[in-house]
Design an enzyme around this catalytic site. Structure first.
Site, PDB file in Angstrom:
ATOM      1  N   CYS A   1       0.808  -1.224   0.000  1.00 40.68           N
ATOM      2  CA  CYS A   1       0.000   0.000   0.000  1.00 40.68           C
ATOM      3  C   CYS A   1       0.842   1.276   0.000  1.00 40.68           C
ATOM      4  CB  CYS A   1      -0.940  -0.004   1.194  1.00 40.68           C
ATOM      5  SG  CYS A   1      -2.044  -1.414   1.131  1.00 40.68           S
TER       6      CYS A   1
ATOM      7  N   HIS B   1      -3.593   6.966   2.244  1.00 41.47           N
ATOM      8  CA  HIS B   1      -3.940   5.661   1.668  1.00 41.47           C
ATOM      9  C   HIS B   1      -5.337   5.293   2.160  1.00 41.47           C
ATOM     10  CE1 HIS B   1      -3.966   1.574   0.486  1.00 41.47           C
ATOM     11  NE2 HIS B   1      -3.862   1.108   1.712  1.00 41.47           N
TER      12      HIS B   1
ATOM     13  N   ASN C   1     -10.006  -0.341  -1.067  1.00 36.23           N
ATOM     14  CA  ASN C   1      -8.545  -0.278  -0.983  1.00 36.23           C
ATOM     15  C   ASN C   1      -7.959  -0.825  -2.286  1.00 36.23           C
ATOM     16  OD1 ASN C   1      -5.833  -0.586  -0.429  1.00 36.23           O
ATOM     17  ND2 ASN C   1      -6.126  -1.579   1.562  1.00 36.23           N
TER      18      ASN C   1
HETATM   19  O1  UT7 Z   1      -3.991  -1.384   3.190  1.00 39.43           O
HETATM   20  C1  UT7 Z   1      -3.123  -2.236   3.822  1.00 39.43           C
HETATM   21  C2  UT7 Z   1      -3.201  -2.124   5.256  1.00 39.43           C
HETATM   22  N1  UT7 Z   1      -4.427  -2.677   5.742  1.00 39.43           N
HETATM   23  C3  UT7 Z   1      -5.135  -2.025   6.624  1.00 39.43           C
HETATM   24  O2  UT7 Z   1      -4.821  -0.933   6.973  1.00 39.43           O
HETATM   25  C4  UT7 Z   1      -6.338  -2.733   7.233  1.00 39.43           C
HETATM   26  C5  UT7 Z   1      -6.310  -2.609   8.722  1.00 39.43           C
HETATM   27  N2  UT7 Z   1      -7.366  -3.301   9.394  1.00 39.43           N
HETATM   28  C6  UT7 Z   1      -8.676  -2.972   9.294  1.00 39.43           C
HETATM   29  O3  UT7 Z   1      -9.037  -2.066   8.564  1.00 39.43           O
HETATM   30  C7  UT7 Z   1      -9.660  -3.671  10.173  1.00 39.43           C
HETATM   31  O4  UT7 Z   1      -8.972  -4.423  11.140  1.00 39.43           O
HETATM   32  C8  UT7 Z   1     -10.630  -4.613   9.393  1.00 39.43           C
HETATM   33  C9  UT7 Z   1     -11.586  -3.773   8.567  1.00 39.43           C
HETATM   34  C10 UT7 Z   1      -9.840  -5.561   8.517  1.00 39.43           C
HETATM   35  C11 UT7 Z   1     -11.488  -5.413  10.379  1.00 39.43           C
HETATM   36  O5  UT7 Z   1     -12.155  -4.540  11.266  1.00 39.43           O
HETATM   37  P1  UT7 Z   1     -12.069  -4.760  12.831  1.00 39.43           P
HETATM   38  O6  UT7 Z   1     -12.889  -3.714  13.441  1.00 39.43           O
HETATM   39  O7  UT7 Z   1     -10.625  -4.827  13.225  1.00 39.43           O
HETATM   40  O8  UT7 Z   1     -12.792  -6.140  12.998  1.00 39.43           O
HETATM   41  P2  UT7 Z   1     -12.223  -7.464  13.711  1.00 39.43           P
HETATM   42  O9  UT7 Z   1     -11.264  -8.140  12.823  1.00 39.43           O
HETATM   43  O10 UT7 Z   1     -11.851  -7.140  15.113  1.00 39.43           O
HETATM   44  O11 UT7 Z   1     -13.558  -8.323  13.769  1.00 39.43           O
HETATM   45  C12 UT7 Z   1     -14.665  -7.947  14.612  1.00 39.43           C
HETATM   46  C13 UT7 Z   1     -15.793  -8.909  14.373  1.00 39.43           C
HETATM   47  C14 UT7 Z   1     -15.365 -10.380  14.423  1.00 39.43           C
HETATM   48  O12 UT7 Z   1     -16.418 -11.122  14.981  1.00 39.43           O
HETATM   49  P3  UT7 Z   1     -16.366 -11.585  16.522  1.00 39.43           P
HETATM   50  O13 UT7 Z   1     -15.143 -12.411  16.660  1.00 39.43           O
HETATM   51  O14 UT7 Z   1     -16.298 -10.301  17.316  1.00 39.43           O
HETATM   52  O15 UT7 Z   1     -17.644 -12.328  16.692  1.00 39.43           O
HETATM   53  C15 UT7 Z   1     -15.239 -10.757  12.950  1.00 39.43           C
HETATM   54  O16 UT7 Z   1     -15.440 -12.119  12.729  1.00 39.43           O
HETATM   55  O17 UT7 Z   1     -16.323  -8.693  13.055  1.00 39.43           O
HETATM   56  C16 UT7 Z   1     -16.349  -9.947  12.349  1.00 39.43           C
HETATM   57  N3  UT7 Z   1     -16.185  -9.678  10.942  1.00 39.43           N
HETATM   58  C17 UT7 Z   1     -17.209  -9.417  10.129  1.00 39.43           C
HETATM   59  N4  UT7 Z   1     -18.521  -9.337  10.333  1.00 39.43           N
HETATM   60  C18 UT7 Z   1     -19.292  -9.028   9.288  1.00 39.43           C
HETATM   61  C19 UT7 Z   1     -15.019  -9.624  10.244  1.00 39.43           C
HETATM   62  N5  UT7 Z   1     -15.279  -9.327   8.962  1.00 39.43           N
HETATM   63  C20 UT7 Z   1     -16.621  -9.188   8.862  1.00 39.43           C
HETATM   64  C21 UT7 Z   1     -17.485  -8.874   7.804  1.00 39.43           C
HETATM   65  N6  UT7 Z   1     -18.810  -8.798   8.049  1.00 39.43           N
HETATM   66  N7  UT7 Z   1     -17.044  -8.622   6.555  1.00 39.43           N
END
Ligand code: UT7
Length: 332
Positions: free
Chosen positions: A116, A256, A286
């Site tokens: 990125c 980004h 992204n």
């Molecule tokens: O560009 C390169 C660099 N990349 C980045 O900068 C990305 C950085 N990370 C992020 O943007 C975020 O961490 C994500 C968008 C990838 C994920 O968001 P988050 O708020 O960190 O969610 P999480 O991984 O903590 O997941 C929270 C919950 C989980 O469920 P439980 O375990 O709390 O029951 C996931 O299973 O959300 C669930 N979850 C979803 N639910 C519905 C994960 N993906 C989804 C989804 N739809 N698509």
């Protein structure tokens, strides 16, 4: 005579027509428009669906558009650098293919992979070729067909990414505008949080690697999130301090586009208002190396000569950094 500076003198983007909406994604995996909008801020992303089309086709379209709008003959381009992590093939380089497809007969070029942060790393590289006086017209492209490495059965990654390309023309200028400074970093210890495991020399393609889905993006989202917020903000604040730029003197932050919450947190820590931030993540998601030049393209008509602009990115690797640009031209 003063030092030669390198300036962006034109920008052009290209996105595929197909819009993959949150509603369509919700029919593919267990997700919802509400979750994606709240946690990431993406409403739709563009996908290059056409068979036989790859990253080089998007990049070539952006380059051709750039040449046309800047009135630059293809034969005048000296060098083409393509930032990508989704090259058409490992070799030849995507840059090679773009030179061919866009008719750049006198250019040489190569690809640069910094995920990125790819566009920033490539811009800094291109800038130095111009500042030495050796080259006069350098094109830097950020292009990624992220759909080619995205697992559309994995809800934690498939809502995030889209396909796009955008290109800038770099030329020498005698005035005090253009690319002023860069602060770039890598930290390889972060590799384990965001990578594509197979396809390279570590894990060459086998039936097993395909079955284990090792050719897709792997991401530990929370870990990456944590680093992204602090590193992108820190390096942008460092750049402002270094050049004595007060928050209200910054015309634009071009971050980004990985997550709306990361963008907002970065802006907060820089002490700037949301109106000073280019945000189009809701439309494109992204697009990895393409996000920053894609923003510049969309906002080009609002940019004025002398505008203080900070480009900032964080990505897999880890890679991160910021580049300070004084915009070099007024809108048409
Ligand atoms: O560009 C390169 C660099 N990349 C980045 O900068 C990305 C950085 N990370 C992020 O943007 C975020 O961490 C994500 C968008 C990838 C994920 O968001 P988050 O708020 O960190 O969610 P999480 O991984 O903590 O997941 C929270 C919950 C989980 O469920 P439980 O375990 O709390 O029951 C996931 O299973 O959300 C669930 N979850 C979803 N639910 C519905 C994960 N993906 C989804 C989804 N739809 N698509």
């Amino acid at each position: 005579m003063g030092k030669i500076k390198a300036a962006i003198t034109g920008v052009q983007g290209w996105v595929p027509d197909y819009r993959l909406t949150n509603d369509e994604l919700s029919r593919m995996v267990d997700t919802s428009d509400e979750w994606i909008m709240q946690r990431v801020g993406i409403s739709e992303r563009r996908i290059l669906k056409e068979k036989g089309k790859a990253t080089s086709d998007m990049a070539a379209a952006a380059v051709k558009g750039l040449l046309k709008k800047t009135g630059t003959p293809a034969n005048d381009i000296d060098l083409l650098i393509v930032a990508t992590i989704s090259p058409d093939m490992f070799f030849p380089s995507t840059s090679n293919l773009v030179c061919h497809k866009a008719g750049l007969k006198n250019a040489w070029g190569y690809d640069l992979a910094a995920a990125c942060s790819g566009f920033l790393f490539a811009l800094e590289t291109g800038r130095n070729f111009v500042e030495t006086g050796r080259y006069h017209k350098v094109i830097v492209v950020g292009a990624d067909k992220m759909s080619s490495i995205t697992d559309y059965t994995d809800r934690t990654t498939c809502p995030l990414f889209g396909d796009a390309a955008a290109a800038v023309l770099l030329e020498p200028v005698g005035e005090d505008v253009g690319i002023m400074d860069s602060i770039l970093h890598v930290d390889g210890s972060g590799y384990k949080y965001l990578y594509q495991a197979a396809g390279g020399s570590l894990n060459p393609a086998t039936h097993e690697t395909v079955d284990a889905k090792m050719h897709y993006i792997y991401q530990e989202g929370q870990q990456v999130f944590k680093f992204a917020v602090s590193k992108m903000a820190d390096v942008s604040v460092e750049m402002m301090k270094k050049h004595g730029i007060q928050p209200d003197e910054l015309a634009w932050l071009v971050p980004h586009q990985a997550n709306m919450r990361i963008i907002e947190a970065t802006a907060r820590r820089m002490g700037i208002r949301r109106e000073q931030v280019m945000i189009n993540i809701q439309k494109y998601g992204n697009t990895t190396a393409a996000t920053i030049p894609l923003c510049l393209w969309e906002w080009e008509n609002q940019l004025k000569k002398g505008d203080n602009i900070i480009l900032a990115a964080f990505g897999g690797g880890f890679t991160w950094g910021s580049i300070y640009v004084k915009w070099a031209y007024d809108p048409e």
